[in-house]
Design an enzyme around this catalytic site. Sequence first.
Site, PDB file in Angstrom:
ATOM      1  N   MET A 101      10.838  24.690   0.616  1.00 17.12           N
ATOM      2  CA  MET A 101      10.150  23.737  -0.248  1.00 17.12           C
ATOM      3  C   MET A 101      11.115  23.044  -1.207  1.00 17.12           C
ATOM      4  O   MET A 101      10.994  21.852  -1.472  1.00 17.12           O
ATOM      5  CB  MET A 101       9.026  24.441  -1.024  1.00 17.12           C
ATOM      6  CG  MET A 101       8.098  23.456  -1.715  1.00 17.12           C
ATOM      7  SD  MET A 101       6.816  24.223  -2.708  1.00 17.12           S
ATOM      8  CE  MET A 101       5.858  25.091  -1.491  1.00 17.12           C
ATOM      9  N   ARG A 110     -10.788  -0.133  15.079  1.00 17.21           N
ATOM     10  CA  ARG A 110     -10.998   0.552  13.794  1.00 17.21           C
ATOM     11  C   ARG A 110     -11.943  -0.314  12.964  1.00 17.21           C
ATOM     12  O   ARG A 110     -13.105  -0.446  13.288  1.00 17.21           O
ATOM     13  CB  ARG A 110      -9.663   0.769  13.052  1.00 17.21           C
ATOM     14  CG  ARG A 110      -8.617   1.539  13.838  1.00 17.21           C
ATOM     15  CD  ARG A 110      -7.385   1.883  13.004  1.00 17.21           C
ATOM     16  NE  ARG A 110      -6.961   0.817  12.106  1.00 17.21           N
ATOM     17  CZ  ARG A 110      -5.773   0.730  11.536  1.00 17.21           C
ATOM     18  NH1 ARG A 110      -4.856   1.659  11.757  1.00 17.21           N
ATOM     19  NH2 ARG A 110      -5.476  -0.246  10.719  1.00 17.21           N
ATOM     20  N   LYS A 129       0.842  -1.212   0.000  1.00 15.50           N
ATOM     21  CA  LYS A 129       0.000   0.000   0.000  1.00 15.50           C
ATOM     22  C   LYS A 129       0.872   1.255   0.000  1.00 15.50           C
ATOM     23  O   LYS A 129       2.078   1.173   0.290  1.00 15.50           O
ATOM     24  CB  LYS A 129      -0.902  -0.018   1.228  1.00 15.50           C
ATOM     25  CG  LYS A 129      -0.151   0.013   2.563  1.00 15.50           C
ATOM     26  CD  LYS A 129      -1.076  -0.255   3.737  1.00 15.50           C
ATOM     27  CE  LYS A 129      -0.295  -0.290   5.048  1.00 15.50           C
ATOM     28  NZ  LYS A 129      -1.138  -0.683   6.186  1.00 15.50           N
ATOM     29  N   TYR A 140      14.928  30.998   5.115  1.00 11.76           N
ATOM     30  CA  TYR A 140      13.810  31.802   5.608  1.00 11.76           C
ATOM     31  C   TYR A 140      13.905  32.040   7.111  1.00 11.76           C
ATOM     32  O   TYR A 140      14.212  31.104   7.874  1.00 11.76           O
ATOM     33  CB  TYR A 140      12.489  31.071   5.353  1.00 11.76           C
ATOM     34  CG  TYR A 140      12.035  31.065   3.906  1.00 11.76           C
ATOM     35  CD1 TYR A 140      11.662  32.247   3.267  1.00 11.76           C
ATOM     36  CD2 TYR A 140      11.964  29.872   3.195  1.00 11.76           C
ATOM     37  CE1 TYR A 140      11.231  32.224   1.943  1.00 11.76           C
ATOM     38  CE2 TYR A 140      11.528  29.845   1.877  1.00 11.76           C
ATOM     39  CZ  TYR A 140      11.165  31.030   1.253  1.00 11.76           C
ATOM     40  OH  TYR A 140      10.744  31.010  -0.046  1.00 11.76           O
TER      41      TYR A 140
HETATM   42  C1  LIG Z   1      -0.410  -1.710   6.848  1.00 12.67           C
HETATM   43  C2  LIG Z   1      -1.002  -2.939   7.394  1.00 12.67           C
HETATM   44  C3  LIG Z   1      -0.205  -4.070   7.642  1.00 12.67           C
HETATM   45  C4  LIG Z   1       1.291  -4.060   7.528  1.00 12.67           C
HETATM   46  O1  LIG Z   1       1.849  -3.568   8.745  1.00 12.67           O
HETATM   47  P1  LIG Z   1       3.423  -3.426   8.958  1.00 12.67           P
HETATM   48  O2  LIG Z   1       3.538  -2.927  10.341  1.00 12.67           O
HETATM   49  O3  LIG Z   1       3.888  -2.409   7.957  1.00 12.67           O
HETATM   50  O4  LIG Z   1       4.034  -4.750   8.739  1.00 12.67           O
HETATM   51  C5  LIG Z   1      -0.849  -5.224   8.037  1.00 12.67           C
HETATM   52  N1  LIG Z   1      -2.202  -5.262   8.208  1.00 12.67           N
HETATM   53  C6  LIG Z   1      -2.977  -4.189   8.005  1.00 12.67           C
HETATM   54  C7  LIG Z   1      -4.438  -4.282   8.229  1.00 12.67           C
HETATM   55  C8  LIG Z   1      -2.413  -2.982   7.608  1.00 12.67           C
HETATM   56  O5  LIG Z   1      -3.191  -1.915   7.430  1.00 12.67           O
END
Ligand SMILES: *Cc1c(COP(=O)(O)O)cnc(C)c1O
Length: 369
Positions: free
Chosen positions: A310, A133, A35, A262
């Site tokens: 930036m 969650r 992701k 800055y």
């Molecule tokens: C991002 C995520 C993972 C991976 O977690 P890491 O700590 O990066 O290994 C696993 N399960 C879910 C539901 C996640 O959102």
Amino acid sequence: MMRAVARIDLGAVERNCAHLKSTLRDGAELCAVVKADGYGHGADGCATAALAGGATKLAVATATEAAQIGRRFQHVPLLTMGALTPEDVDVSLSAGSEVAVWRESFRRLLADRARAQGRPARVHVKHDSGMGRLGNPDPAEVLALARACDADPDLELAGIWTHLATADEPDSGFFDEQLDRFAAVADAVKAEFPSVTVHAANSAAVFRDPRSHFDMARCGVAVYGLDPFQGDPAERGLAPALSLCSYVADVKRFAPGDSAGYGQTWRAPVETWVGVLPLGYGDGVRRGLSNNGEVLVRGRRRPLVGTVSMDNVTINLGPETDVEPGDEAVLIGAQDGETILAEEIAARLGTINYEVTCGISARVPRESA
Ligand SMILES: *Cc1c(COP(=O)(O)O)cnc(C)c1O
């Protein structure tokens, strides 16, 4: 020479996955989480490397990510882990992705959309064992959902899963509490549906406790060689895959009292040389590193002085220097035996390594090696 570039060592990603796979209990599968563009490392290249290293599944958070990965890796099982809008459901299912379910209303929506697409959807029923969650906190409802998925011709029950809130906190007893709750639910589901994939572990959990491995682990951060406990990745057999590099665009002499950047937040205390690097927070070099960071040039640590802007940062090269315009500058990674880890930058910023690499912006090209 490049203005700013993230170099990705795909060999390191492959070796990290092989190491994770060898850490898992026998028979447990490795699902590589790619992701957020592979935690900023580039999802496509890292997914390829992860599969070469022994991962057999991939996971993403969003439908758009599923569309990208699903197109590229058509024969690799893919899980979209996040909540989906009705539009997202169509995108994710047409990408061939498996999806998460934890409410009966959503289960029905999924079945409808799967029927419309002419292919049953593979679903993972999510138990909220304490993360608070996504997921269903009621064990009886989880079991009922699993039965309903199995009974529905438009759905295939693929998995039962949860997510752990404190796997990276060695002192937290809540980790065991969550595992106990989930194991009870998973046992009940598995007793009726022996072929479901049970999964709970993220990277931290894999290293922390084999009891969390079940049938599969979902590893993200460790795939990229980042330490889930914010320590030294090498101590857990992981190699960081990402280097963030730039170059010294200019070197100039500062008289005592001359200021850089800055707001004049830094002034030369004595006569000194200052180097200018042409990248900044527009690239993901966080402004919180102003007067609070270091960069490698010619194998030595050089303090970031003045405000990170930036598109530029300034570094103090000291009263005498051999640094010249065109020299390579390393913001994350190794140079001539000296190393700056994402974990070090995270500590300076009061955050975690995940946020450091995810924050490297789209303006920075990813170059795999
Ligand atoms: C991002 C995520 C993972 C991976 O977690 P890491 O700590 O990066 O290994 C696993 N399960 C879910 C539901 C996640 O959102």
